[in-house]
Design an enzyme around this catalytic site. Structure first.
Site, PDB file in Angstrom:
ATOM      1  CE1 TYR A  62     -33.186  49.493  86.833  1.00  0.00           C
ATOM      2  CE2 TYR A  62     -34.558  50.127  88.422  1.00  0.00           C
ATOM      3  CZ  TYR A  62     -34.096  49.692  87.082  1.00  0.00           C
ATOM      4  OH  TYR A  62     -35.086  49.032  85.896  1.00  0.00           O
ATOM      5  CB  SER A 213     -37.303  54.503  78.719  1.00  0.00           C
ATOM      6  OG  SER A 213     -36.953  56.114  78.700  1.00  0.00           O
ATOM      7  N   PRO A 214     -40.925  55.721  79.191  1.00  0.00           N
ATOM      8  CG  PRO A 214     -42.582  56.085  80.551  1.00  0.00           C
ATOM      9  CD  PRO A 214     -40.971  55.926  80.387  1.00  0.00           C
ATOM     10  CG  LEU A 215     -41.307  60.712  79.296  1.00  0.00           C
ATOM     11  CD1 LEU A 215     -41.045  61.941  80.082  1.00  0.00           C
ATOM     12  CD2 LEU A 215     -42.693  60.790  78.450  1.00  0.00           C
ATOM     13  N   GLY A 218     -35.608  61.367  78.234  1.00  0.00           N
ATOM     14  CA  GLY A 218     -36.046  61.988  79.096  1.00  0.00           C
ATOM     15  C   GLY A 218     -36.104  62.840  77.527  1.00  0.00           C
ATOM     16  CG  LEU A 220     -40.156  61.911  73.471  1.00  0.00           C
ATOM     17  CD1 LEU A 220     -41.012  60.736  73.516  1.00  0.00           C
ATOM     18  CD2 LEU A 220     -40.356  62.940  72.380  1.00  0.00           C
ATOM     19  N   GLY A 222     -40.259  67.971  76.459  1.00  0.00           N
ATOM     20  CA  GLY A 222     -40.633  69.198  76.119  1.00  0.00           C
ATOM     21  C   GLY A 222     -39.504  70.123  76.765  1.00  0.00           C
TER      22      GLY A 222
END
Length: 345
Positions: A62, A213-215, A218, A220, A222
């Protein structure tokens, strides 16, 4: 905040942890994720600790090590309150020749992470990718020596295929070496491949899952919606080709249901997407990321409440995907289901 046992270990982790890929932003790739400096990181850590989310996950790649440096500096004076996890094995942008999990490189990587994190031990050290060129025995012997020295407490892997992880587990048990307890994997409502092989392996071998990366990169949040342009501020404009493939129609179907459920529950779309993950088998913790304090507080609000069975069922249905072989025959043919019924769902 709820804590969960991490695999077959005595380590309990919070159901939400803070990922630090947004820290530093020192090269072109990670600038798109964020550029949180030490002062900003201290604030993020304050908020996380207050909420009980005391797991902080990083990686040596990172920002070419700068994210670990920011995390280490921001944790100064309260290291004992934190569970620190990091990863190693991928090549640095600045030095792509060095990578993998050989004894030589792994020793250099672990010592480098310890130095940048300003700590004498790493609570969870994860191999960031499978090294096809190094014998598994060599890797495990090296990690085992670090555990015996007290420099690493537990080990895990990330982005491994099922056979690769099983080979590591089997070798560790056969040779009496330290055994991995965690598998950090990509998993989301628009990325459910994890369920076909890695989840059953985790159930069988008592491996704790940490979700990255649970979304869905990027998608999820909204902001991505059917018949609406992608916001100019979205990093998907520049990083979509680096993410796991997503079928756009399926994405829109999932977002449609997420919007409905979020309105019913009085929650945000990210909160619903993360909450769904916390209820999945083997998931010990979900690594949330945030570029702003507002995003962090919103993500932390994903726990402490429950979706209804009906809402979960609708999300399951909208996000379902065709199982790959051989999981496909076990899921659709009665003969296969009789001898090996589904482990979940």
């Amino acid at each position: 905040m709820e804590t969960r046992r991490l695999g077959r270990s005595g380590l309990f982790v919070p159901v939400l942890g803070l990922g630090t890929a947004t820290f530093a932003g020192k090269n072109d790739f990670f600038k798109e994720w964020g550029d949180t400096d030490v002062q900003g990181a201290r604030r993020m850590i304050d908020i996380s600790l207050d909420a009980g989310a005391n797991l902080f996950d990083s990686a040596d790649v990172y920002s070419d090590g700068a994210a670990e440096e920011v995390l280490g500096e921001a944790l100064k004076g309260r290291r004992d309150r934190a569970i620190v996890s990091t990863k190693g094995g991928l090549p640095f942008v600045s030095d792509p020749a060095d990578a993998g999990s050989s004894r030589r490189w792994l020793t250099k990587a672990v010592e480098g992470s310890l130095r940048r994190l300003r700590t004498d031990h790493i609570d969870l050290y994860q191999l960031h990718a499978f090294d096809a060129f190094t014998p598994v025995e060599e890797t495990l012997e090296t990690l085992d020596s670090f555990v015996r020295q007290g420099k690493i407490r537990y080990i895990g892997v990330s982005n491994y295929a099922g056979w690769q992880l099983m080979r590591m587990i089997g070798t560790a048990e056969n040779r009496g070496l330290v055994r991995p307890v965690a598998n950090q994997a990509y998993y989301s409502l628009i990325g459910r491949d994890f369920e076909w092989e890695l989840m059953p392996l985790g159930l069988d071998q008592e491996m704790g899952t940490l979700v990255w990366s649970p979304l869905g990169w990027g998608r999820l949040t909204g902001a991505v919606r059917r018949d609406a342009p992608l916001p100019e501020t979205s990093r998907l404009h520049r990083t979509a080709d680096m993410s796991p493939h997503v079928d756009q129609e399926r994405l829109y179907d999932v977002v449609d249901v997420l919007l409905e459920v979020a309105e019913e529950a009085g929650k945000s779309v990210p909160q619903v997407a993360i909450n769904w993950l916390t209820g999945r088998p083997t998931v010990a913790g979900v690594m949330i990321g945030a570029r702003t304090e507002r995003q962090l507080r919103d993500n932390l609000g994903a726990v402490g409440w429950s979706l209804t069975a009906d809402q979960i069922g609708r999300l399951d249905e909208a996000s379902a995907s065709q199982a790959p072989y051989p999981a496909s025959v076990y899921s659709i043919q009665d003969g296969f289901r009789r001898v090996s019924p589904p482990l979940f769902g």
